[in-house]
Design a protein around this motif. Structure first.
Motif, PDB file in Angstrom:
ATOM      1  N   LEU A  52       0.813  -1.210   0.000  1.00  0.00           N
ATOM      2  CA  LEU A  52       0.000   0.000   0.000  1.00  0.00           C
ATOM      3  C   LEU A  52       0.849   1.265   0.000  1.00  0.00           C
ATOM      4  O   LEU A  52       0.633   2.177  -0.814  1.00  0.00           O
ATOM      5  CB  LEU A  52      -0.941   0.008   1.208  1.00  0.00           C
ATOM      6  N   ARG A  84       2.636   1.928  -3.280  1.00  0.00           N
ATOM      7  CA  ARG A  84       1.737   2.354  -4.351  1.00  0.00           C
ATOM      8  C   ARG A  84       1.286   3.797  -4.160  1.00  0.00           C
ATOM      9  O   ARG A  84       1.194   4.568  -5.122  1.00  0.00           O
ATOM     10  CB  ARG A  84       0.539   1.404  -4.437  1.00  0.00           C
ATOM     11  N   THR A 119     -15.953  -3.897  -4.875  1.00  0.00           N
ATOM     12  CA  THR A 119     -16.162  -2.994  -6.007  1.00  0.00           C
ATOM     13  C   THR A 119     -17.077  -1.840  -5.614  1.00  0.00           C
ATOM     14  O   THR A 119     -16.812  -0.674  -5.942  1.00  0.00           O
ATOM     15  CB  THR A 119     -16.754  -3.764  -7.200  1.00  0.00           C
ATOM     16  N   THR A 163     -15.146   0.539  -3.330  1.00  0.00           N
ATOM     17  CA  THR A 163     -14.173   1.313  -4.096  1.00  0.00           C
ATOM     18  C   THR A 163     -14.849   2.435  -4.866  1.00  0.00           C
ATOM     19  O   THR A 163     -14.380   3.583  -4.877  1.00  0.00           O
ATOM     20  CB  THR A 163     -13.403   0.398  -5.064  1.00  0.00           C
ATOM     21  N   ARG A 206      -4.129  -7.602   0.687  1.00  0.00           N
ATOM     22  CA  ARG A 206      -3.963  -7.253  -0.730  1.00  0.00           C
ATOM     23  C   ARG A 206      -5.245  -6.643  -1.299  1.00  0.00           C
ATOM     24  O   ARG A 206      -5.209  -5.678  -2.080  1.00  0.00           O
ATOM     25  CB  ARG A 206      -3.541  -8.491  -1.525  1.00  0.00           C
ATOM     26  N   LEU A 207      -6.397  -7.189  -0.892  1.00  0.00           N
ATOM     27  CA  LEU A 207      -7.670  -6.628  -1.344  1.00  0.00           C
ATOM     28  C   LEU A 207      -7.827  -5.193  -0.846  1.00  0.00           C
ATOM     29  O   LEU A 207      -8.187  -4.288  -1.617  1.00  0.00           O
ATOM     30  CB  LEU A 207      -8.827  -7.487  -0.837  1.00  0.00           C
ATOM     31  N   THR A 221      -5.514  -3.117   0.009  1.00  0.00           N
ATOM     32  CA  THR A 221      -4.545  -2.274  -0.696  1.00  0.00           C
ATOM     33  C   THR A 221      -5.124  -1.795  -2.020  1.00  0.00           C
ATOM     34  O   THR A 221      -5.018  -0.613  -2.371  1.00  0.00           O
ATOM     35  CB  THR A 221      -3.234  -3.044  -0.910  1.00  0.00           C
ATOM     36  N   ASP A 222      -5.776  -2.686  -2.750  1.00  0.00           N
ATOM     37  CA  ASP A 222      -6.407  -2.287  -4.012  1.00  0.00           C
ATOM     38  C   ASP A 222      -7.538  -1.287  -3.770  1.00  0.00           C
ATOM     39  O   ASP A 222      -7.651  -0.273  -4.476  1.00  0.00           O
ATOM     40  CB  ASP A 222      -6.974  -3.511  -4.737  1.00  0.00           C
ATOM     41  N   VAL A 223      -8.378  -1.555  -2.763  1.00  0.00           N
ATOM     42  CA  VAL A 223      -9.512  -0.668  -2.473  1.00  0.00           C
ATOM     43  C   VAL A 223      -9.028   0.725  -2.087  1.00  0.00           C
ATOM     44  O   VAL A 223      -9.531   1.736  -2.591  1.00  0.00           O
ATOM     45  CB  VAL A 223     -10.390  -1.261  -1.353  1.00  0.00           C
ATOM     46  N   HIS A 240      -6.030   2.159  -2.632  1.00  0.00           N
ATOM     47  CA  HIS A 240      -5.313   2.823  -3.725  1.00  0.00           C
ATOM     48  C   HIS A 240      -6.274   3.348  -4.780  1.00  0.00           C
ATOM     49  O   HIS A 240      -6.151   4.485  -5.247  1.00  0.00           O
ATOM     50  CB  HIS A 240      -4.305   1.855  -4.345  1.00  0.00           C
ATOM     51  N   GLU A 241      -7.240   2.528  -5.154  1.00  0.00           N
ATOM     52  CA  GLU A 241      -8.167   2.932  -6.206  1.00  0.00           C
ATOM     53  C   GLU A 241      -9.257   3.879  -5.695  1.00  0.00           C
ATOM     54  O   GLU A 241      -9.724   4.745  -6.438  1.00  0.00           O
ATOM     55  CB  GLU A 241      -8.816   1.685  -6.826  1.00  0.00           C
ATOM     56  N   SER A 266      -7.120   7.532  -3.648  1.00  0.00           N
ATOM     57  CA  SER A 266      -5.967   8.251  -4.198  1.00  0.00           C
ATOM     58  C   SER A 266      -6.255   9.718  -4.483  1.00  0.00           C
ATOM     59  O   SER A 266      -5.324  10.536  -4.529  1.00  0.00           O
ATOM     60  CB  SER A 266      -5.486   7.560  -5.486  1.00  0.00           C
TER      61      SER A 266
END
Length: 300
Positions: free
Chosen positions: A36, A39, A248, A251, A281-282, A284-286, A288-289, A292
């Motif tokens: 995280l 990124r 989803t 996010t 990891r999930l 981190t994606d949430v 970051h997306e 941000s």
């Protein structure tokens, strides 16, 4: 731009079992390991360091009546976290606080009240509206943080430095509780906007965001407890309840709300319940997306 602050506290949670310690204090470093921080900094974020909490103590057998678990340590951490958030704001950047448990809302509230108060968007699988007026079991601020934020808890938590309420109740939007939440009706009668997880699932993001905007305005604090997610996708929390939203949906909602927030906090991820790192990891994606663009549409 974002400055990321680690707040690895577990002070507001009950122990998972007698004599043990909740794992949420490991969350910032677990998310760092999942990539995280790399990124976010690659996109221009700064690392704002760590606000270290005091020692967690399982004090159920010694705590005086009318006090919450780890009260002195929690209040001290909240004050120091507020100082750090204010420092980030003075630098012209948006603080993203990675917890830790959701008692960090007290620190964010102190900072917001010192600044002149703002709205609050509180995303959580529970209303966190337990307080001495509706329960004899008050002890864990992580289940009482929203009540404290609007001045309904005991003064040691809800009125630090005479700043109560940290957020005006009419400017608070709560999102994401489940249908059986015992304090949802009371919250609806007090807060400016209360939407359940079922409401989020049935309504479009733009409709929800518009209602939040009418309640919290802009420049609000955005508090995200990851148990707003369904446990099918996020089991690594202390109180997983079915009926939440998916990654989803979260996010998309965060991406819509983040630009208009002056700061945000993410809480209650427990790495002890994520042995293979997939939840980290999930998230981190949430993050970051979804976050941000934090603060990009408001003056900091």
């Amino acid at each position: 731009m974002i400055t990321v602050v680690s707040a690895p506290t577990n002070l507001g949670l009950r122990p998972p079992e007698r004599g043990s310690v909740p794992g949420t204090s490991k969350a910032p470093e677990a998310l760092r390991e999942a990539g995280l921080f790399d990124r976010l900094t690659a996109a221009g974020a700064r690392d704002g360091g760590v606000v270290v909490p005091g020692r967690y103590v399982d004090d159920d057998s010694t705590r005086a009546r009318g006090h919450v678990r780890n009260e002195a340590q929690l209040v001290d951490h909240a004050r120091r976290l507020a100082d750090r958030i204010e420092r980030v704001w003075r630098s012209g950047r948006a603080p993203l606080v990675i917890g830790g448990d959701c008692s960090i809302l007290v620190g964010a509230g102190i900072a917001s009240a010192r600044r002149g108060r703002s709205g609050l968007v509180h995303m959580d699988g529970h209303t966190d509206f337990r307080h001495p007026g509706n329960s004899d079991d008050c002890a864990s601020v992580a289940g009482e943080d929203l009540a404290a934020a609007v001045g309904l808890h005991g003064p040691a938590i809800a009125d630090v430095d005479g700043l109560s309420p940290y957020f005006a109740a009419s400017a608070v939007a709560h999102l994401g509780h489940r249908a059986d939440d015992e304090h949802a009706d009371e919250a609806r009668g007090v807060l400016g906007c209360v939407l359940s997880a079922a409401d989020l699932l049935s309504r479009g993001v733009e409709s929800v965001a518009a209602e939040i905007g009418r309640t919290a305005g802009t420049g609000y604090w955005l508090q995200v407890d990851v148990d707003v997610l369904d446990p099918a996708v996020m089991p690594a929390v202390d109180s997983p309840d079915p009926g939440g939203i998916d990654a989803t949906q979260l996010t998309q909602l965060l991406a819509t709300l983040a630009p208009f927030a002056a700061g945000a906090s993410l809480t209650v991820f427990d790495p002890d319940l994520d042995p293979d790192g997939s939840c980290a990891r999930l998230l981190t994606d949430v993050i970051h997306e979804g976050l941000s663009t934090l603060g990009t549409a408001v003056e900091l």
